[in-house]
Design an enzyme around this catalytic site. Structure first.
Site, PDB file in Angstrom:
ATOM      1  CB  SER A 107       8.356 -17.279  -1.961  1.00  0.00           C
ATOM      2  OG  SER A 107       7.265 -16.962  -2.775  1.00  0.00           O
ATOM      3  N   GLY A 108       5.904 -19.541  -1.250  1.00  0.00           N
ATOM      4  CA  GLY A 108       5.175 -20.697  -1.779  1.00  0.00           C
ATOM      5  C   GLY A 108       5.097 -21.854  -0.804  1.00  0.00           C
ATOM      6  CB  THR A 112      -0.674 -16.477   2.512  1.00  0.00           C
ATOM      7  OG1 THR A 112       0.509 -15.701   2.417  1.00  0.00           O
ATOM      8  CG2 THR A 112      -1.881 -15.585   2.450  1.00  0.00           C
ATOM      9  CG  ASN A 157       2.869 -18.420  -3.954  1.00  0.00           C
ATOM     10  OD1 ASN A 157       1.888 -18.831  -4.554  1.00  0.00           O
ATOM     11  ND2 ASN A 157       2.851 -18.081  -2.679  1.00  0.00           N
ATOM     12  CB  SER A 160       4.277 -14.519  -4.254  1.00  0.00           C
ATOM     13  OG  SER A 160       5.306 -14.280  -3.346  1.00  0.00           O
ATOM     14  CB  SER A 161       2.342 -12.394   0.789  1.00  0.00           C
ATOM     15  OG  SER A 161       1.549 -13.529   0.930  1.00  0.00           O
ATOM     16  N   GLY A 384      10.007 -15.871   4.594  1.00  0.00           N
ATOM     17  CA  GLY A 384      11.075 -16.675   5.183  1.00  0.00           C
ATOM     18  C   GLY A 384      12.410 -16.298   4.568  1.00  0.00           C
ATOM     19  CD  GLU A 386      12.531 -13.777  -0.604  1.00  0.00           C
ATOM     20  OE1 GLU A 386      13.200 -12.850  -1.089  1.00  0.00           O
ATOM     21  OE2 GLU A 386      11.302 -13.844  -0.691  1.00  0.00           O
TER      22      GLU A 386
HETATM   23  N1  LIG Z   1      -2.438 -26.441   3.328  1.00  0.00           N
HETATM   24  C1  LIG Z   1      -2.499 -26.336   2.015  1.00  0.00           C
HETATM   25  N2  LIG Z   1      -3.310 -27.145   1.335  1.00  0.00           N
HETATM   26  C2  LIG Z   1      -3.381 -27.063  -0.009  1.00  0.00           C
HETATM   27  N3  LIG Z   1      -2.654 -26.209  -0.753  1.00  0.00           N
HETATM   28  C3  LIG Z   1      -1.827 -25.360  -0.119  1.00  0.00           C
HETATM   29  C4  LIG Z   1      -1.704 -25.381   1.293  1.00  0.00           C
HETATM   30  N4  LIG Z   1      -0.807 -24.453   1.632  1.00  0.00           N
HETATM   31  C5  LIG Z   1      -0.403 -23.874   0.487  1.00  0.00           C
HETATM   32  N5  LIG Z   1      -1.005 -24.407  -0.574  1.00  0.00           N
HETATM   33  C6  LIG Z   1      -0.812 -24.067  -2.005  1.00  0.00           C
HETATM   34  O1  LIG Z   1       0.395 -23.384  -2.142  1.00  0.00           O
HETATM   35  C7  LIG Z   1       0.204 -22.093  -2.695  1.00  0.00           C
HETATM   36  C8  LIG Z   1       1.158 -21.123  -2.022  1.00  0.00           C
HETATM   37  O2  LIG Z   1       0.808 -20.937  -0.700  1.00  0.00           O
HETATM   38  P1  LIG Z   1       0.953 -19.506   0.031  1.00  0.00           P
HETATM   39  O3  LIG Z   1       0.468 -18.422  -0.846  1.00  0.00           O
HETATM   40  O4  LIG Z   1       0.344 -19.646   1.346  1.00  0.00           O
HETATM   41  O5  LIG Z   1       2.487 -19.417   0.148  1.00  0.00           O
HETATM   42  P2  LIG Z   1       3.305 -18.346   0.997  1.00  0.00           P
HETATM   43  O6  LIG Z   1       4.168 -19.101   1.908  1.00  0.00           O
HETATM   44  O7  LIG Z   1       2.384 -17.361   1.577  1.00  0.00           O
HETATM   45  O8  LIG Z   1       4.179 -17.724  -0.131  1.00  0.00           O
HETATM   46  P3  LIG Z   1       4.661 -16.205  -0.255  1.00  0.00           P
HETATM   47  O9  LIG Z   1       5.783 -16.028   0.675  1.00  0.00           O
HETATM   48  O10 LIG Z   1       5.084 -16.126  -1.663  1.00  0.00           O
HETATM   49  O11 LIG Z   1       3.502 -15.364   0.047  1.00  0.00           O
HETATM   50  C9  LIG Z   1      -1.220 -21.762  -2.421  1.00  0.00           C
HETATM   51  O12 LIG Z   1      -1.722 -20.890  -3.392  1.00  0.00           O
HETATM   52  C10 LIG Z   1      -1.879 -23.120  -2.492  1.00  0.00           C
HETATM   53  O13 LIG Z   1      -2.114 -23.444  -3.857  1.00  0.00           O
HETATM   54 MG   LIG Z   2       1.976 -15.479   1.292  1.00  0.00          MG
END
Ligand SMILES: Nc1ncnc2c1ncn2[C@@H]1O[C@H](COP(=O)(O)OP(=O)(O)OP(=O)(O)O)[C@@H](O)[C@H]1O
Ligand SMILES: [Mg+2]
Length: 1031
Positions: A107-108, A112, A157, A160-161, A384, A386
């Protein structure tokens, strides 16, 4: 990769397969760290993309970047999510094979965000038409909607999705995106009713409360304060600095419009009804049964859900039991009623979410049946691995999902490796890796797997509980090498485990799961009477979510774990049918900070993502492999035989090249279409040689190019100069020829004119005549006389004689006129006197010419003289002066010869207004009025003697007066003018006779001589010998 091989020292290697020490986790992490420090967040493990969340905006997602990666060979550019996207897209287009991109990470970690970047890349770079644009918009806009309903702020996050997502993007045969389909997995419904401290419920609740219009909130019975809602206060975190709920609300509304959403009202009713459900107050009666203490919420709920208030109230406080075929309503206690209410909230929200996904799918559906040739790229954004302090049913499902994905990865990677070796005719060298199938089986195997045991325990009548489930597990899978419980563990492990936990030894690490809540979560039960109420709902969305058939269907619905298991099985099927690409996301630190590289946390993820395992599989045989043409193309300059071009067969060319480079047999293998290089160091040495070679080649090329460009430039300049010269010469020659032609014409006309010059004006001579005229006039213009005395005049041609004469006259007149205009009154007076003098004496008196250049003056007396004049004379003179008649006054010294003996006596002769006065030293001796002056006589010689004739009858006069003036011409002219006696001036030759007094006459004889002499001659005459003296 090739392009940046040289930069490997400073920023690590771009592909982990090129790590010399590929088995070392430390070297792996060091490489990540080096690159992360330089903001190089992407690195490959062969075709797998490893991405480290930068937590800051990097300027690497611009349109220019997209263009840079578009259609470029994957290995030629630095690692990027766009390279992975483009590679999948091109494989889909060229091989006509469906693709999928699997994005995983904790997460984070940025899953996404990565999936959004991929989607944006396709939206921008793929060909589009108007219709395709709508699809692109809908694909992009599906994200904000799904994020509003499925994402929440968690400790890890802010966005977070809370669900897994698989999205298919459909492309037509031209490669344009034409449709899409989304499958959602396991929404974390428990969040609707409970959040951990510092976390929030799903974004949509806050967005509605913050951004909803006043009217809307009033209609929904909501207040603009999230603190007032029990479902929103659990985490005590209504506001998040990185989230703007109000603007997000606007974006969601807009997105809903783009998607073509018409059930806005119903959807908002459902969202708000969940909030109202959370606020419902329960009280207990004496018997311990729950009752609803305030009917405010029920009123709203009945309206918003479109159900009867009483029926809903009963359903929320009772449970329907069927005993011996009879339906009974059993009252619930407060705890049970609260649980029923929460179950309803979760069910309503969860089903609405699924409905929403279906709705979006409807809007993205590709309907053109005529086009069957569409291909698909799938994007999997799924949780991923956890591992928390406390891991529950959700983590169990999530980690099971990751085991499945890892298995898929191993199978597909190894399969593709093996296939490649086979295809290339290289002997397969077995790879040592951990096959996690054993764990997958432990979880999912029919009858024996953990899920089956869980389901069994859920269905079992009697006192089944979470603990009985744990015991059952111990009984059934207790001996499994990847399963441990407190009871089964050795003493060391037992210390680390709770009694209510079981441990699974996952491929990525060990995780302890607490069994509390497993049964309930797996059952996911909603009491039948609540289901019935929902089935009666008039809300259009709920009628689709709660199907009446569910009530009549006697078959028990699948448990949550079984549903998840089958959905995963389906997902695996989907993924297996496609060619996969992998994006592994890593989170650099827990504090969401840019630039912080937390090594412990990263090591943990590298392990849980199985990256070392990935690398080992990839590096099992050869570190590097390339198609012959690509290899030869890149390195051909290193061997004289292959440079600049190899004409023979490709394998032979590569063979010649590597032999020249000194590759040892164990360092490489030649396949059918590819060369396989075992060690990175071999490749690096080749790459270094290329770098050196490039320098010398570049110098050569530069020199060649410079020479070529300069030569071309010079030739161009030369050509231009020649062209300009030719053109200019042409102009000059044409001008010269024209001038010559004109000149010869003129000469010819001139000669002809000259021949005909005496004839009347005719075409033959008109030019000549005009010219002659013109020449004369120009000559005249240059040589015209400049003053009246200049009598010269150019000789005119015959035709202009008359005109010339006219001109001459006009010229003279003009000069005279100009002269006259210029002369002063004094000068004019002078001229008048001179004219008179000329008329009187010119050619008549010898000393006249001497007088011409001398100016006439008004007095010849010395300055003292007038003072000696007597008063009357002075008066006379001054009177004339006053009258401004200077012409009428004149004074001149004279010599008077008296009548007796002609003695000379000095006198002054004055001319006044009316008379001639002769004065001697101031005394007036004689006055002759002009009227009395009969005439004046003077000789023709150059003497100054003259006679003033007066009438003999005048008694006052004693005869004519004989005088001599040194300025005789001036004196006589003045006398003639003053006395108006011009006609009475006589110029005599030889002698003058004049009257003496008493009738006598005297004679003056004039003779020329060498010396002036005035004396009485012997004959009694006055003899005057005249010399050439002044007049
Ligand atoms: N390539 C990137 N460039 C800049 N910031 C990023 C990038 N990827 C992620 N982030 C930052 O990290 C935060 C978390 O990313 P994201 O929501 O994609 O995580 P996730 O892997 O989908 O987490 P979750 O499993 O909780 O959904 C985003 O809101 C953004 O602020
Ligand atoms: Mg996500």
């Amino acid at each position: 990769m090739e392009s940046a091989l040289t930069a490997r020292d400073r920023v690590g290697v771009q592909d982990f397969v090129l790590l010399e020490n590929y088995t070392s986790e430390a070297a792996f992490i060091e490489n990540l760290r080096k690159r992360f420090k330089e903001n190089l967040i992407y690195t490959y493990i062969s075709s797998v993309l490893v991405s480290v969340n930068p937590y800051k905006d990097l300027e690497i997602y611009t349109k220019n970047h997209m263009e840079r990666y578009r259609g470029v060979n994957f290995y030629e550019v630095s690692p990027h999510i766009y390279a992975t996207s483009d590679n999948s897209y091109r494989s889909m287009r060229t091989e006509r094979r469906d693709q999928c991109i699997l994005i995983s990470g904790e997460s984070g970690a940025g899953k996404t965000e990565a999936s959004k970047k991929i989607l944006q890349y396709y939206a921008v770079t793929c060909p589009a038409s108007d219709q395709v644009q709508t699809v692109k918009d809908r694909l992009l806009q599906s994200n904000p909607v799904l994020e509003a309903f499925g994402n929440a702020k968690t400790l890890r996050n802010d966005n977070s999705s809370r669900f897994g997502k698989y999205m298919d993007i459909q492309f037509d045969f031209k490669g344009a995106p034409v449709g899409g389909h989304i499958i959602n997995y396991l929404l974390e419904k428990s969040r609707v009713v409970h959040q951990n401290h510092g976390e929030r419920n799903f974004h949509i609740f806050y967005q509605l409360i913050e951004g909803g219009e006043e009217d809307l909130l009033r209609r929904l019975g909501l207040e603009r304060n999230p603190q007032h809602y029990q479902y929103l206060v659990k985490g005590n975190c209504p506001k998040v600095s990185s989230i703007n709920d109000r603007s997000d609300w606007k974006q969601v509304r807009k997105a809903l419009t783009v998607i073509g959403f018409s059930e806005d009202e119903e959807l908002m009713n459902i969202i708000s009804s969940v909030l109202h459900l959370g606020n419902m107050q329960y009280g207990g009666d004496d018997g311990g049964s729950a009752c609803i203490t305030s009917d405010t919420q029920i009123k709203y709920l009945s309206r918003l859900l479109g159900v009867s208030g009483t029926v809903l109230t009963e359903a929320l406080t009772h449970r329907k039991i069927i005993a011996k075929g009879e339906e009974l309503m059993s009252p619930l206690n407060i705890e049970q009623a609260s649980a029923a209410r929460d179950a309803l909230s979760k069910a309503v929200y969860g089903r609405t979410f699924t409905w929403l996904v279906n709705k979006i799918n409807g809007s993205l559906a590709y309907t053109d049946e005529s086009n069957k040739n569409s291909s698909v790229i799938g994007l999997l954004d799924i949780y991923g691995f956890e591992v928390f302090q406390y891991n529950s049913f959700e983590q169990f499902c999530i980690n099971y999902c990751n085991e499945k994905l890892q298995q898929l990865f191993i199978e597909l990677t190894l399969k593709s490796e093996q296939e490649e070796y086979e295809a290339e005719g290289i002997t397969w060298e077995p790879v040592q890796y951990f096959n996690n199938k054993i764990i997958c089986d432990l979880v999912e195997e029919k009858f024996k797997g953990i899920i089956s045991i869980l389901d069994e325990e859920c269905l079992r009548p009697g006192d089944a509980s979470d603990i009985t489930f744990l015991e059952k597990l111990e009984d059934t899978v207790g001996s499994h090498p990847h399963f441990v419980t407190h009871k089964l563990a050795d003493t060391k492990t037992r210390k680390l485990m709770g009694r209510e936990e079981f441990r699974l030894l996952h491929y990525a690490g060990d995780v302890n799961y607490n069994v509390n809540g497993f049964l309930d979560k797996n059952n996911d039960l909603l009491y039948r009477n609540l289901k019935e109420v929902m089935c009666m709902s008039e809300n259009k969305i709920l009628t689709q979510c709660f199907d009446r058939e569910e009530l009549t269907d006697k078959k028990r619905p699948d448990t949550a774990a079984t549903q998840f298991k089958s959905s995963l099985a389906k997902l695996m099927e989907i993924l297996m049918s496609k060619e996969p690409s992998y994006v592994r996301c890593i989170k650099p630190n827990d504090s969401k900070q840019a630039g912080r590289f937390d090594e412990v946390l990263i090591r943990h993820q590298v392990k849980y993502l199985g990256l070392m395992e990935n690398l080992r599989v990839r590096r099992a045989g050869f570190a590097y492999r390339r198609r012959y043409e690509i290899f030869l193309q890149r390195y051909k300059s290193l061997c004289p035989d292959t440079w600049p071009n190899w004409q023979g067969k490709l394998p032979e060319g590569v063979s010649t090249l590597v032999k020249h480079l000194g590759y040892k047999p164990e360092e490489y293998k030649m396949g059918r279409s590819k060369i396989f290089i075992r060690f990175p160091k071999t490749l690096f040495a080749t790459e270094d040689a290329l770098e050196t070679r490039k320098q010398s080649l570049a110098t050569k090329l530069q020199a060649g190019w410079k020479g070529y460009t300069q030569k071309t430039k010079y030739q161009k300049l030369r050509r231009s100069a020649i062209r300009i010269e030719a053109w200019w010469r042409g102009i000059l020659a044409r001008r010269r020829a024209q001038r010559r032609r004109k000149a010869s014409d003129t000469i010819r006309r001139f000669i002809r004119g000259f021949i005909y010059r005496h004839q009347e004006r005719c075409p033959q001579n008109e030019y000549f005549l005009d010219y002659v005229r013109y020449a004369f006039l120009m000559n005249l213009h240059r040589n015209a006389p400049k003053n009246v005395l200049d009598k010269s005049w150019p000789t005119p041609p015959p035709a202009l004689t008359e005109a010339s004469e006219h001109l001459r006259k006009m010229c003279m007149q003009n000069m005279v006129w100009t002269y006259c205009k210029k002369i002063s009154p004094e000068w004019k007076h002078q001229m008048e006197q001179k004219t008179v003098a000329s008329e009187l004496f010119k050619d008549k008196k010898d000393n006249y010419p001497q007088s011409v250049p001398k100016l006439f003056v008004s007095t010849r007396l010395s300055t003292q003289t007038p003072t000696t004049l007597s008063l009357p004379i002075q008066f006379l003179l001054s009177f004339y002066d006053l009258l401004c008649i200077p012409s009428r006054s004149y004074a001149v010294p004279v010599t008077k010869y008296d009548r007796n003996g002609y003695r000379a006596r000095p006198r002054q002769l004055l001319l006044t207004g009316d008379s001639i006065v002769i004065v001697e030293e101031g005394k007036m001796k004689q006055r002759i009025e002009y009227g009395a002056l009969k005439g004046i006589s003077v000789s023709s010689l150059s003497d100054g003697v003259f006679v003033l004739h007066v009438p003999s009858t005048d008694n006052k006069q004693k005869g004519d007066v004989v005088l001599q003036s040194d300025h005789v011409i001036e004196t006589l002219t003045k006398v003639a003018i003053c006395g108006e006696k011009a006609d009475n001036v006589n110029i005599n030759q030889g002698s003058i006779t004049f009257a003496l007094s008493q009738g006598k006459e005297g004679v003056i004889d004039f003779t020329p001589g060498s010396e002036l002499l005035v004396a009485k001659a012997k004959n009694g005459h006055l003899a005057v010998v005249s010399t050439q003296t002044s007049g």
